[in-house]
Design a protein around this motif. Sequence first.
Motif, short mmCIF file in Angstrom:
data_model
loop_
_atom_site.label_atom_id
_atom_site.label_comp_id
_atom_site.label_asym_id
_atom_site.label_seq_id
_atom_site.Cartn_x
_atom_site.Cartn_y
_atom_site.Cartn_z
N PRO A 265 0.47 -1.34 0.05
CA PRO A 265 0.04 -0.09 -0.04
C PRO A 265 0.81 1.31 -0.07
N VAL A 266 0.32 2.31 -0.68
CA VAL A 266 1.10 3.65 -0.86
C VAL A 266 0.07 4.52 -0.18
N VAL A 267 0.46 5.50 0.59
CA VAL A 267 -0.34 6.52 0.94
C VAL A 267 0.42 7.94 0.74
N TYR A 268 -0.47 8.60 0.22
CA TYR A 268 0.11 10.01 -0.34
C TYR A 268 -0.89 11.24 -0.19
N GLY A 269 -0.31 12.51 -0.70
CA GLY A 269 -1.10 13.81 -0.36
C GLY A 269 -1.20 14.47 -1.78
N HIS A 270 -1.37 15.74 -1.80
CA HIS A 270 -0.80 16.62 -2.79
C HIS A 270 -2.15 16.90 -3.50
N TYR A 271 -3.21 16.25 -3.69
CA TYR A 271 -4.31 16.38 -4.87
C TYR A 271 -5.43 17.07 -4.33
N TRP A 272 -5.51 17.61 -3.29
CA TRP A 272 -6.80 18.46 -2.91
C TRP A 272 -8.22 17.87 -3.36
N ARG A 273 -8.11 16.84 -2.79
CA ARG A 273 -9.61 15.88 -2.96
C ARG A 273 -10.49 16.54 -2.14
N SER A 274 -11.76 16.39 -2.57
CA SER A 274 -12.88 16.93 -1.65
C SER A 274 -13.80 15.84 -1.07
N GLY A 275 -14.69 16.09 -0.43
CA GLY A 275 -15.80 15.32 0.15
C GLY A 275 -15.16 14.58 1.60
N GLU A 276 -15.96 13.45 1.82
CA GLU A 276 -15.66 12.79 2.99
C GLU A 276 -14.75 11.56 2.62
N PRO A 277 -13.40 11.56 3.00
CA PRO A 277 -12.48 10.77 2.64
C PRO A 277 -12.77 9.08 2.46
N ARG A 278 -13.38 8.55 3.57
CA ARG A 278 -13.82 7.18 3.57
C ARG A 278 -15.15 7.02 2.53
N LEU A 279 -15.55 8.05 2.00
CA LEU A 279 -16.80 7.75 1.22
C LEU A 279 -16.44 8.10 -0.47
N GLY A 280 -15.16 8.58 -0.34
CA GLY A 280 -14.80 9.16 -1.91
C GLY A 280 -14.49 8.15 -2.86
N VAL A 281 -13.69 8.37 -4.03
CA VAL A 281 -13.01 7.62 -4.88
C VAL A 281 -11.50 7.62 -4.83
N ASP A 282 -11.33 8.01 -3.61
CA ASP A 282 -9.82 8.70 -3.43
C ASP A 282 -8.80 7.61 -2.71
N PHE A 283 -9.25 6.34 -2.73
CA PHE A 283 -8.34 5.21 -2.42
C PHE A 283 -8.68 4.02 -3.27
N THR A 284 -7.89 3.07 -3.26
CA THR A 284 -7.86 1.81 -4.27
C THR A 284 -7.46 0.75 -3.45
N GLU A 285 -7.36 -0.35 -3.52
CA GLU A 285 -7.01 -1.61 -2.81
C GLU A 285 -5.60 -1.07 -2.08
N ARG A 286 -4.73 -0.63 -2.93
CA ARG A 286 -3.35 -0.24 -2.83
C ARG A 286 -2.94 1.10 -2.58
N THR A 287 -3.87 1.89 -2.77
CA THR A 287 -3.49 3.34 -2.57
C THR A 287 -4.46 4.29 -1.88
N ALA A 288 -4.05 4.96 -0.95
CA ALA A 288 -4.91 6.17 -0.45
C ALA A 288 -4.25 7.49 -0.50
N CYS A 289 -5.19 8.43 -0.66
CA CYS A 289 -4.70 9.84 -0.63
C CYS A 289 -5.39 10.48 0.75
N VAL A 290 -4.67 11.38 1.27
CA VAL A 290 -4.75 11.79 2.40
C VAL A 290 -4.92 13.27 2.51
N ASP A 291 -4.94 14.19 1.29
CA ASP A 291 -5.22 15.38 0.95
C ASP A 291 -6.56 15.68 0.76
#
Length: 321
Positions: A265-291
């Motif tokens: 798994p890779v965790v990364y930032g940078h991309y200025w996502r929006s909405g509720e993190p756990r409900l969005g499309v900002d993670f896959t099985e192996r990646t998670a955005c925290v920005d």
Amino acid sequence: MTGYDIIGDVHGCANELTTLLDALGYRRSTASGAYEHPVRQAIFVGDLVDRGPGQLEVLQTVKRMADCGSAQVVMGNHEFNAIAYDTEHPDRPGEHLRPRNAKNTKQHQAFLDQVTSDTRSAYLEWFMTFPLWLDLGDIRVVHACWHEQSMGEVEGALGANRFSSRDQFVRATAKRDPLYEAIEVLLKGPEIDLTKHGQLPYYDKDGHARSRARVAWWKYGASTLRDLAVMDGGFRTATGEAYPVLPEDQVAAGEESFSYCGDVPVVYGHYWRSGEPRLGVDFTERTACVDFSAVNTGTLAAYRWDGESEIRPENYVGVNH
């Protein structure tokens, strides 16, 4: 240690940071004055500075944590930019590696105003110690993109995953230098030229015209322009209309080569996502955005990693702006 709490781009949001640390179970030590957790460690994905109102307090908080071992920090593009803005070009007296033009100065002004003189110099030297990525065996952390070819270029040029002197920033800020290109990928993410695919330039949230879009490298197997180009930022055409949906044209092999296909798994930032993190499309099985746009009425988010090999959306923790 039982796990890592990987915290997204703070951008000077000091109140939100202390609230998030409290929510994650970190408490201020009477001995060190740092936030500590009895069995966990925080990892910051970079971009501690610029934009927000509490930048000095954020730096004080995170550095105390790093000094006592309760946190690690990877470099973000804003830390990189701060060093380059401060570093004079060795061959061009009076010029700096990051030009001090109106656009760059405006982006950086809040940091210059809030962190001044010798204090700023000390923090810039601390930024120099940040690794460009962390591979911790079963979890990986990077600011913008995990790309092993770029990492190999960095290690070949620097001898490590971090800078050791400001002299190395000369190549790292020289366009078309392989080191510059590698740093761009790791700290800003790869991009795709829309105009080469017959598309018009777009205007971003700051009104700047751009012809290149960020690549969704976290979408393994994506191969079309629509899937790979990140165009969900409220972008506009020159006439002010919403930018049209991109076609499902296949891209060239080289343009999809950034897609992450690793098992770790890779965790990364940078991309200025929006909405509720756990409900969005900002993670896959192996990646998670925290920005999640903490400084822009969004959420300061963390991903609590407990050894899992696949991302669990319920492991996101967030504090609203």
